[in-house]
Design a protein around this motif. Structure first.
Motif, short mmCIF file in Angstrom:
data_model
loop_
_atom_site.label_atom_id
_atom_site.label_comp_id
_atom_site.label_asym_id
_atom_site.label_seq_id
_atom_site.Cartn_x
_atom_site.Cartn_y
_atom_site.Cartn_z
N SER A 322 -7.92 13.52 25.21
CA SER A 322 -6.55 13.96 24.96
C SER A 322 -5.57 13.09 25.73
O SER A 322 -5.81 12.74 26.89
CB SER A 322 -6.37 15.42 25.39
OG SER A 322 -5.01 15.79 25.34
N ARG A 323 -4.47 12.73 25.10
CA ARG A 323 -3.45 11.91 25.75
C ARG A 323 -2.23 12.76 26.15
O ARG A 323 -1.23 12.23 26.61
CB ARG A 323 -3.00 10.78 24.81
CG ARG A 323 -4.09 9.77 24.53
CD ARG A 323 -4.57 9.09 25.81
NE ARG A 323 -5.73 8.23 25.61
CZ ARG A 323 -6.98 8.61 25.83
NH1 ARG A 323 -7.22 9.85 26.25
NH2 ARG A 323 -7.98 7.78 25.64
N THR A 324 -2.35 14.06 25.96
CA THR A 324 -1.25 14.95 26.38
C THR A 324 -1.70 15.77 27.59
O THR A 324 -1.22 15.56 28.71
CB THR A 324 -0.83 15.87 25.23
OG1 THR A 324 -1.99 16.55 24.71
CG2 THR A 324 -0.18 15.06 24.11
N LEU A 325 -2.66 16.68 27.35
CA LEU A 325 -3.22 17.46 28.44
C LEU A 325 -4.66 17.02 28.66
O LEU A 325 -5.43 16.94 27.71
CB LEU A 325 -3.17 18.96 28.08
CG LEU A 325 -3.52 19.95 29.18
CD1 LEU A 325 -2.45 19.94 30.27
CD2 LEU A 325 -3.63 21.36 28.60
N PRO A 326 -5.04 16.69 29.91
CA PRO A 326 -6.39 16.15 30.15
C PRO A 326 -7.47 17.22 30.07
O PRO A 326 -8.06 17.64 31.06
CB PRO A 326 -6.28 15.56 31.56
CG PRO A 326 -5.22 16.37 32.24
CD PRO A 326 -4.23 16.69 31.15
#
Length: 514
Positions: A322-326
């Motif tokens: 994920s590139r928003t929330l890890p």
């Protein structure tokens, strides 16, 4: 994530009071110990008695001062706090009324008010009379200052204390802008933070405290404990790895070199230690070429591990798509390890991540994030912040050393890993149990115990590198400046002169610090 900026700013003209002495009739007393409370691993709490009030304080190794909400505070932020507040009694001596100060994590316009005074403080069975405290009487913000606590127990160095400055203003009859490092160094036994005063007045065997944090999420385990004056019972000094605390050079400003200790050029401000290397699942992470000597702040009030953005981004890319929330699978163990003092100190896989949403024991989110450089670009030099995930995984001993002559007995931090060999298996078992029981990983809170024990008997082995003590420096010198010379040493990466905004430097919080 953004930095939480906070300023404990008290305007005070503080009358000089007689120094109280510790009430330790048994001179075999070496120190004291007390258990800790825990709010789902987000904040750790300790019980203390101030005057006649037994209150719950948040444990804080970043700041240095003791702040407490009074029963006079009627603001929403005060009403939202459960537990007994501080009620000034006959032992409280008010030094200044209606002192304006700013809150942690709120806008600069959100001013609150309080008193600066002295009262008797007891922590872990150890009593200090005439302790300088900050009393919160009004809060304009709506959110609580501390999680389920009515105050803050600062465990930082005396040079990080704001309240000590105000005690000195009256003792010397000067304005706060005239405070010098030399005065602060020489006044610690009278007006400094609690544990340094206990040490300098001979109430404890060694100038130190140790912290072990319990785990109250994912796999509830361990027992939290604050030990003052000695290592915890059963801990052999030979099992501790000791590393130096970073010292900040004062010689950039010749006026700030303490006349009472002319050979001392550098002093500690933070519990900041050197990092040799960082590993994830056995692979060494590459630091930025511009990072230089990498150091880390050890902070009990940060529920994450924070680091430089480039290294953290690379780390999170390895564990999350994920590139928003890890996010990452809860059952997958990861080994984040810090090499300090030539030895490896891992973060327990059970502390690497937290459940992303209630009822979902399959998806977790990494307890790792980037630091926001806005808080420390012009003040301190650390790159990483080792918060509670690291402290749950390691016993940490904080040794102040000789506060007037640090070259004689330097400050240091001692570390001992508490991660069991089967930590990954314990994570897997906890996740499986949660998934079969409805989908929520364990999460609980523990109130701060009030029972404490004194440590008596024969001292343990000498802390490595300790040298004979030197008599405390006596206050001397004066200065006239637009800014307190005490804070004139800091600037970005080097030491020099800064603006009056840096009066707030010791309360600037990093990501999620408070």
């Amino acid at each position: 994530m953004s930095a939480l900026n906070s300023i404990y700013f008290f305007l005070a003209f503080v009358p000089l009071l007689a120094l109280g002495s510790p009430r330790l009739e048994d001179r075999n007393v070496l120190g004291g110990t007390i258990g800790l409370g825990d709010i789902a691993d987000q904040a750790y709490l300790v019980s203390a008695t101030i005057g006649n009030s037994t209150v719950t304080l948040q444990l804080d190794t970043y700041h240095a001062d003791l702040l407490v909400i009074s029963d006079a505070c009627q603001a929403a932020a005060c009403a939202a706090v459960s537990g007994q507040r501080y009620t000034p009694s006959a032992s409280f001596v008010k030094l200044y009324d209606d002192a304006p100060f700013l809150q942690p994590g709120v806008d600069i316009e959100d001013v609150s008010e309080g008193r600066v005074g002295r009262d008797t403080v007891t922590i872990a069975g150890l009593t200090m009379d005439s302790q300088v405290i900050g009393v919160v009487d009004n809060v304009n913000a709506t959110s609580p200052l501390w999680q389920r606590a009515v105050g803050n127990l600062g465990l930082g160095f005396p040079l990080a204390s704001i309240l000590e400055d105000y005690a000195i203003t009256v003792a010397k009859g000067v304005d706060i802008t005239e405070i010098t490092y030399d005065w602060v160094i020489g006044n610690t036994s009278d007006s400094g933070p609690v544990i340094p005063r206990l040490s300098q007045t001979g109430a404890i065997e060694r100038p130190m405290f140790s912290i072990m944090l319990q785990r109250d999420t994912i796999d509830v385990s361990g027992a939290g404990q604050l030990t003052i004056g000695e290592l915890p019972a059963g801990i052999d000094n030979a099992s501790i790895t000791w590393v130096p605390v970073r010292l900040y050079d004062l010689t950039q400003d010749p006026d700030q070199v303490p006349p009472s200790a002319p050979n001392e050029k550098a002093y500690p401000f933070f519990w900041e230690v050197p990092l040799d290397a960082i590993f994830l699942d056995g692979e060494k992470l590459t630091q930025s070429p511009s990072a230089g000597n990498v150091t880390a702040l050890i902070s009990t009030s940060t529920p994450y591990v924070n680091g430089s953005a480039d290294v953290v981004t690379a780390l999170l890319n390895k564990v999350s798509s994920s590139r928003t929330l890890p996010t990452l699978p809860c059952e997958t163990p990861h080994n984040l390890t810090f090499q300090i003092g030539g030895k490896l100190f891992p973060v327990d896989p059970r502390d690497f991540a937290s459940q992303a949403a209630p009822g979902d024991a399959k998806t977790c989110v990494a307890n790792v994030g980037p630091t926001d450089g806005s808080a420390d670009d012009t003040v301190a030099l650390w790159t990483w912040v080792l918060g509670t995930p690291f402290l749950k995984s390691n016993l940490v001993a904080f040794y102040y050393g000789n506060l007037t002559h640090p070259s004689v007995d330097p400050p240091r931090v001692g570390l001992m890993s508490l991660v069991p060999q089967n930590a990954s298996a314990l994570l897997g078992d906890a996740v499986k149990e949660a998934q079969s029981a409805g989908g929520s990983l364990e999460s609980t809170t523990q109130a701060a115990p009030t029972a404490s024990s004194l440590i008596t008997g024969v001292p343990t082995a000498t802390i490595p590198g300790r040298k004979p003590s030197v008599a405390s420096a006596s206050p001397s010198g004066s200065a006239n400046a637009a800014v307190s010379p005490k804070f004139a040493a800091f600037t970005g990466g080097t030491l020099g002169t800064i603006s009056c905004v840096m009066l707030a430097l010791l309360s600037l919080s990093l990501v999620c610090m408070l």
